[in-house]
Design an enzyme around this catalytic site. Structure first.
Site, short mmCIF file in Angstrom:
data_model
loop_
_atom_site.label_atom_id
_atom_site.label_comp_id
_atom_site.label_asym_id
_atom_site.label_seq_id
_atom_site.Cartn_x
_atom_site.Cartn_y
_atom_site.Cartn_z
N GLY A 142 0.77 -1.24 0.00
CA GLY A 142 0.00 0.00 0.00
C GLY A 142 0.80 1.28 0.00
O GLY A 142 0.33 2.32 -0.45
N GLU A 165 3.73 4.78 5.71
CA GLU A 165 2.51 3.99 5.72
C GLU A 165 1.43 4.66 4.89
O GLU A 165 1.36 5.89 4.84
CB GLU A 165 1.99 3.85 7.16
CG GLU A 165 2.43 2.59 7.86
CD GLU A 165 1.64 1.37 7.43
OE1 GLU A 165 1.45 1.16 6.21
OE2 GLU A 165 1.22 0.62 8.31
N ASP A 166 0.57 3.86 4.28
CA ASP A 166 -0.59 4.42 3.59
C ASP A 166 -1.66 4.81 4.60
O ASP A 166 -2.28 5.86 4.49
CB ASP A 166 -1.14 3.43 2.55
CG ASP A 166 -1.37 2.02 3.09
OD1 ASP A 166 -1.11 1.77 4.29
OD2 ASP A 166 -1.80 1.15 2.31
N ASP A 226 -4.54 2.36 11.09
CA ASP A 226 -5.92 2.06 11.47
C ASP A 226 -5.93 1.45 12.86
O ASP A 226 -5.93 2.16 13.86
CB ASP A 226 -6.53 1.13 10.41
CG ASP A 226 -8.02 0.87 10.59
OD1 ASP A 226 -8.61 1.36 11.58
OD2 ASP A 226 -8.60 0.16 9.75
N VAL A 240 -11.75 2.43 3.18
CA VAL A 240 -11.25 3.25 2.07
C VAL A 240 -10.32 2.46 1.16
O VAL A 240 -9.63 1.54 1.60
CB VAL A 240 -10.55 4.53 2.58
CG1 VAL A 240 -11.54 5.45 3.27
CG2 VAL A 240 -9.40 4.21 3.51
N ASP A 290 -6.18 -1.10 -0.84
CA ASP A 290 -6.89 -2.06 -1.67
C ASP A 290 -8.03 -2.75 -0.95
O ASP A 290 -8.15 -2.70 0.28
CB ASP A 290 -5.91 -3.15 -2.13
CG ASP A 290 -5.56 -4.13 -1.02
OD1 ASP A 290 -5.84 -5.33 -1.17
OD2 ASP A 290 -5.01 -3.69 0.01
N ARG A 314 -6.00 -0.23 -5.89
CA ARG A 314 -4.76 0.46 -5.51
C ARG A 314 -4.41 1.58 -6.50
O ARG A 314 -3.76 2.55 -6.14
CB ARG A 314 -3.59 -0.51 -5.45
CG ARG A 314 -3.64 -1.52 -4.35
CD ARG A 314 -2.33 -2.33 -4.31
NE ARG A 314 -2.42 -3.52 -3.50
CZ ARG A 314 -2.28 -3.56 -2.18
NH1 ARG A 314 -2.04 -2.46 -1.52
NH2 ARG A 314 -2.36 -4.70 -1.53
#
Length: 179
Positions: free
Chosen positions: A43, A98-99, A102, A152, A158, A164
């Site tokens: 990601g 990081e994308d 969470d 999201v 993804d 992506r």
């Protein structure tokens, strides 16, 4: 793919601005250091690519493949290292790219691992922060955008390896993953 998105949370133009802003902060904060940017695959790829071009420093880049999702929409809590680093981080200033942060299960595990491996410092830069999703207490040092607790995709994020390549971050319609 666009028809599977209920709304756009972060536009392509907003992502460009986030990368410029975060790149400027990192350049300032690390001006007397030579950090190593470590991307968590897959990601991180679009964000790491765009962010790295906004950092005006000498730095190394490396990648790890870790997962706690295993194809679903909720973290399993079981962090697996699929591909480890090919470079030593002992004595280095590490910046994990990081994308999204969470649950924080993965990132807390990796931070602890890097400290154990002797990193001088370990900080996180994330495009997206979803604090409502936390299962463990954690605050990234560099945050592009705080988002609500929604599923999201896009810009590296993804669902079952798809979406992506969207140039923005959007909320995936629930009927796509609730079938």
């Amino acid at each position: 793919m666009n028809n599977d998105i209920s709304k756009v949370l972060v536009t392509e133009q907003e992502i460009v601005q986030i990368c410029k802003t975060l790149g400027g902060k990192i350049t300032k904060d690390y001006q007397d250091k030579q950090p190593i940017l470590i991307g968590l695959l897959k990601g991180c790829m679009p964000f790491m690519s765009d962010l790295s071009r906004q950092i005006d420093l000498k730095f190394d880049m490396a990648y790890m493949s870790v997962s706690s999702y295993h194809g679903g929409i909720a973290s399993s809590g079981d962090v697996k290292i699929k591909m480890d680093l090919d470079i030593s981080i002992k004595g280095r200033d590490v910046l994990i790219v990081e994308d999204i942060v969470d649950t924080a299960n993965t990132i807390v595990t990796i931070v602890e691992l890097f400290k154990h491996r002797g990193a001088n410092s370990v900080k996180i830069v994330t495009l997206l922060d979803k604090p409502e999703g936390r299962l463990r207490p954690f605050e990234p040092e560099y945050v592009g955008r705080v988002i609500p607790k929604e599923f999201v995709v896009g810009y590296g994020l993804d669902y079952n390896e798809y979406y992506r390549n969207l140039p923005y971050v959007g909320v995936l319609k629930p009927e796509i993953y609730n079938h």
